[in-house]
Design a protein around this motif. Structure first.
Motif, PDB file in Angstrom:
ATOM      1  N   LEU A  21      91.381 -33.107 -17.059  1.00  0.00           N
ATOM      2  CA  LEU A  21      91.822 -33.183 -17.884  1.00  0.00           C
ATOM      3  C   LEU A  21      92.439 -34.178 -19.020  1.00  0.00           C
ATOM      4  O   LEU A  21      92.202 -34.519 -20.109  1.00  0.00           O
ATOM      5  CB  LEU A  21      93.376 -32.195 -17.157  1.00  0.00           C
ATOM      6  N   ARG A  22      92.513 -35.387 -17.460  1.00  0.00           N
ATOM      7  CA  ARG A  22      93.016 -36.916 -18.225  1.00  0.00           C
ATOM      8  C   ARG A  22      91.570 -37.431 -19.334  1.00  0.00           C
ATOM      9  O   ARG A  22      91.500 -37.949 -20.298  1.00  0.00           O
ATOM     10  CB  ARG A  22      93.098 -38.267 -16.992  1.00  0.00           C
ATOM     11  N   ARG A  23      90.545 -37.670 -18.788  1.00  0.00           N
ATOM     12  CA  ARG A  23      89.009 -37.319 -19.294  1.00  0.00           C
ATOM     13  C   ARG A  23      88.679 -37.017 -20.106  1.00  0.00           C
ATOM     14  O   ARG A  23      88.480 -37.638 -21.332  1.00  0.00           O
ATOM     15  CB  ARG A  23      88.630 -37.147 -18.230  1.00  0.00           C
ATOM     16  N   TYR A  24      88.953 -35.712 -20.266  1.00  0.00           N
ATOM     17  CA  TYR A  24      88.941 -34.437 -21.562  1.00  0.00           C
ATOM     18  C   TYR A  24      90.410 -35.475 -23.164  1.00  0.00           C
ATOM     19  O   TYR A  24      89.367 -35.486 -23.896  1.00  0.00           O
ATOM     20  CB  TYR A  24      88.945 -33.677 -21.081  1.00  0.00           C
ATOM     21  N   ARG A  25      90.982 -35.371 -22.076  1.00  0.00           N
ATOM     22  CA  ARG A  25      92.606 -35.866 -23.544  1.00  0.00           C
ATOM     23  C   ARG A  25      91.399 -37.033 -24.137  1.00  0.00           C
ATOM     24  O   ARG A  25      91.566 -37.517 -24.771  1.00  0.00           O
ATOM     25  CB  ARG A  25      93.609 -36.027 -22.442  1.00  0.00           C
ATOM     26  N   THR A  31      97.442 -38.456 -26.875  1.00  0.00           N
ATOM     27  CA  THR A  31      98.116 -39.102 -26.041  1.00  0.00           C
ATOM     28  C   THR A  31      98.640 -37.889 -25.404  1.00  0.00           C
ATOM     29  O   THR A  31      98.573 -36.691 -25.903  1.00  0.00           O
ATOM     30  CB  THR A  31      99.040 -39.391 -26.404  1.00  0.00           C
ATOM     31  N   GLN A  32      99.568 -37.853 -24.205  1.00  0.00           N
ATOM     32  CA  GLN A  32      99.653 -36.107 -23.621  1.00  0.00           C
ATOM     33  C   GLN A  32     100.657 -35.846 -23.900  1.00  0.00           C
ATOM     34  O   GLN A  32     100.308 -34.406 -23.661  1.00  0.00           O
ATOM     35  CB  GLN A  32     100.749 -36.700 -22.327  1.00  0.00           C
ATOM     36  N   LYS A  33     102.014 -36.469 -25.400  1.00  0.00           N
ATOM     37  CA  LYS A  33     102.416 -36.089 -25.810  1.00  0.00           C
ATOM     38  C   LYS A  33     102.124 -34.567 -26.865  1.00  0.00           C
ATOM     39  O   LYS A  33     102.800 -34.080 -27.606  1.00  0.00           O
ATOM     40  CB  LYS A  33     103.740 -36.863 -26.798  1.00  0.00           C
ATOM     41  N   GLN A  34     101.334 -35.406 -27.695  1.00  0.00           N
ATOM     42  CA  GLN A  34      99.947 -35.000 -28.638  1.00  0.00           C
ATOM     43  C   GLN A  34      99.250 -33.803 -27.903  1.00  0.00           C
ATOM     44  O   GLN A  34      99.351 -32.904 -28.728  1.00  0.00           O
ATOM     45  CB  GLN A  34      99.323 -35.927 -29.422  1.00  0.00           C
ATOM     46  N   LEU A  35      99.077 -34.359 -26.694  1.00  0.00           N
ATOM     47  CA  LEU A  35      98.357 -32.549 -26.338  1.00  0.00           C
ATOM     48  C   LEU A  35      99.294 -31.716 -25.980  1.00  0.00           C
ATOM     49  O   LEU A  35      99.331 -30.235 -26.695  1.00  0.00           O
ATOM     50  CB  LEU A  35      97.270 -32.817 -24.904  1.00  0.00           C
ATOM     51  N   GLY A  36     100.184 -31.904 -25.258  1.00  0.00           N
ATOM     52  CA  GLY A  36     101.595 -30.753 -25.643  1.00  0.00           C
ATOM     53  C   GLY A  36     101.723 -29.764 -25.557  1.00  0.00           C
ATOM     54  O   GLY A  36     102.004 -29.438 -26.544  1.00  0.00           O
ATOM     55  N   SER A  37     101.766 -31.104 -27.931  1.00  0.00           N
ATOM     56  CA  SER A  37     102.360 -30.312 -28.286  1.00  0.00           C
ATOM     57  C   SER A  37     101.360 -28.801 -29.364  1.00  0.00           C
ATOM     58  O   SER A  37     101.764 -28.341 -29.934  1.00  0.00           O
ATOM     59  CB  SER A  37     102.261 -30.903 -30.205  1.00  0.00           C
ATOM     60  N   GLY A  43     104.882 -32.830 -22.794  1.00  0.00           N
ATOM     61  CA  GLY A  43     104.197 -34.569 -22.441  1.00  0.00           C
ATOM     62  C   GLY A  43     104.614 -34.097 -21.528  1.00  0.00           C
ATOM     63  O   GLY A  43     102.984 -35.071 -20.342  1.00  0.00           O
ATOM     64  N   SER A  44     105.364 -34.738 -20.497  1.00  0.00           N
ATOM     65  CA  SER A  44     105.481 -34.788 -19.473  1.00  0.00           C
ATOM     66  C   SER A  44     105.302 -33.863 -18.701  1.00  0.00           C
ATOM     67  O   SER A  44     104.594 -34.157 -17.212  1.00  0.00           O
ATOM     68  CB  SER A  44     107.096 -34.648 -19.205  1.00  0.00           C
ATOM     69  N   LEU A  45     105.128 -32.384 -18.938  1.00  0.00           N
ATOM     70  CA  LEU A  45     104.426 -30.986 -18.367  1.00  0.00           C
ATOM     71  C   LEU A  45     102.234 -31.647 -17.762  1.00  0.00           C
ATOM     72  O   LEU A  45     101.829 -32.029 -16.808  1.00  0.00           O
ATOM     73  CB  LEU A  45     104.432 -29.908 -18.639  1.00  0.00           C
ATOM     74  N   ALA A  64      93.917 -25.770 -23.132  1.00  0.00           N
ATOM     75  CA  ALA A  64      93.750 -27.119 -23.278  1.00  0.00           C
ATOM     76  C   ALA A  64      91.932 -27.077 -23.679  1.00  0.00           C
ATOM     77  O   ALA A  64      91.795 -27.551 -24.128  1.00  0.00           O
ATOM     78  CB  ALA A  64      94.038 -27.468 -21.387  1.00  0.00           C
ATOM     79  N   ASP A  65      91.621 -25.783 -23.063  1.00  0.00           N
ATOM     80  CA  ASP A  65      90.106 -26.178 -23.251  1.00  0.00           C
ATOM     81  C   ASP A  65      89.767 -26.001 -24.677  1.00  0.00           C
ATOM     82  O   ASP A  65      88.595 -26.372 -25.092  1.00  0.00           O
ATOM     83  CB  ASP A  65      89.288 -24.659 -22.851  1.00  0.00           C
TER      84      ASP A  65
END
Length: 282
Positions: A21-25, A31-37, A43-45, A64-65
């Motif tokens: 997940l980190r590699r794809y992101r 960022t984590q926050k951007q993917l979360g939105s 982003g914390s999750l 996420a896919d």
């Protein structure tokens, strides 16, 4: 706490999921926050999932896919992650469920896990230990995805009438659970029969058991104790339990009569109680 920079993708399927997940992101420049939105979470999750501190849900994986253009990689990996979170002694059974072309079960006291609702499963799993209950419930329910395969197994479930009367989680939970059993009434691959009290002594008095049948491998018999499972391909055991299952099917109510009994118990035992004015009683 696992640090993101030291996450070992070989440590477990959950760690591998987080690493991927980190590699794809990062490849997507998010960022984590951007993917979360994008996937409707915080982003914390995202960070907790990337560091193997939180189980991903199937919904998160599917979103996420799409967001990361993985071609469904995370959704495919999700099944392996969830199976790895089962108790070690049960993981082999989940693999049997996933490979079998036919599953025959007999249960004396509760609905089989492959047919449980979320609320019923939570009540069963939380009877003694309530820590991580939400995750443990999700892991159990993930096993039910075998029915979504292109060629799902044929599933036969014989349940003692006692299962219908054992009030697990309260009347509302039981109504929902029995309604789910009835939802399979017209599904030729999922068949539910009730062994009525009136049958008296029967071939399953020694307890619950499952039979797993495969295209070419030997049939497996599975029995369960407290914190342990016992799968076996011993020919004598398989022959004995197969014969017992045949007798249980013969003694149980027909599919139609079983559905009628389930519906009657749901309405009479777990139906809403109303006052003289017709309003539900709290």
């Amino acid at each position: 706490m696992t640090h993101i920079n030291t996450l070992d993708p070989g440590a477990s399927p959950l760690d591998y999921y987080g690493f991927e997940l980190r590699r794809y992101r990062e490849s997507a420049g998010l960022t984590q926050k951007q993917l979360g939105s994008i996937v409707y979470c915080t982003g914390s999750l995202v960070g907790q999932i990337e560091t193997a501190r939180k189980l991903p849900t199937l919904q998160f994986s599917e979103r996420a896919d799409i967001a990361l253009g993985t071609g469904g990689a995370l959704s495919r990996l999700h099944e392996l992650v969830m199976r790895s979170q089962l108790p070690a002694w049960f993981q082999q059974v989940a693999e049997l469920e996933a490979r079998a072309i036919e599953i025959c079960t007999f249960h004396t006291h509760l609905v089989h896990g492959l047919l449980q609702t979320k609320a019923y499963a939570s009540a069963v799993l939380g009877a003694v230990e309530r820590s991580d209950l939400e995750d443990r419930t999700s892991v159990r329910l993930a096993r039910q995805r075998i029915f979504e395969k292109v060629e799902p197994p044929v599933f036969w479930a014989i349940v003692s009438e006692a299962v219908l009367h054992q009030e697990i989680g309260g009347p509302e939970v039981m109504r929902e659970q029995l309604a789910k059993l009835l939802s399979f009434e017209n599904d030729p691959r999922i068949n539910i029969q009730v062994l009525p009290f009136s049958v008296g002594a029967h071939a399953g008095l020694q307890g619950s058991f499952d039979l797993f049948r495969f295209p070419s491998d030997p049939t497996i018999v599975y029995t369960e104790g407290y914190g342990s499972g016992h799968p076996t391909a011993n020919p004598d055991t398989v022959k004995d339990c197969s014969l017992r299952y045949d007798h249980l099917q013969a003694a149980a109510l027909s599919l139609k009569d079983s559905a009628e009994l389930i519906r009657r118990v749901m309405e009479e035992r777990y139906g809403e109680q109303r006052d003289s004015g017709g309003d539900p009683v709290a």
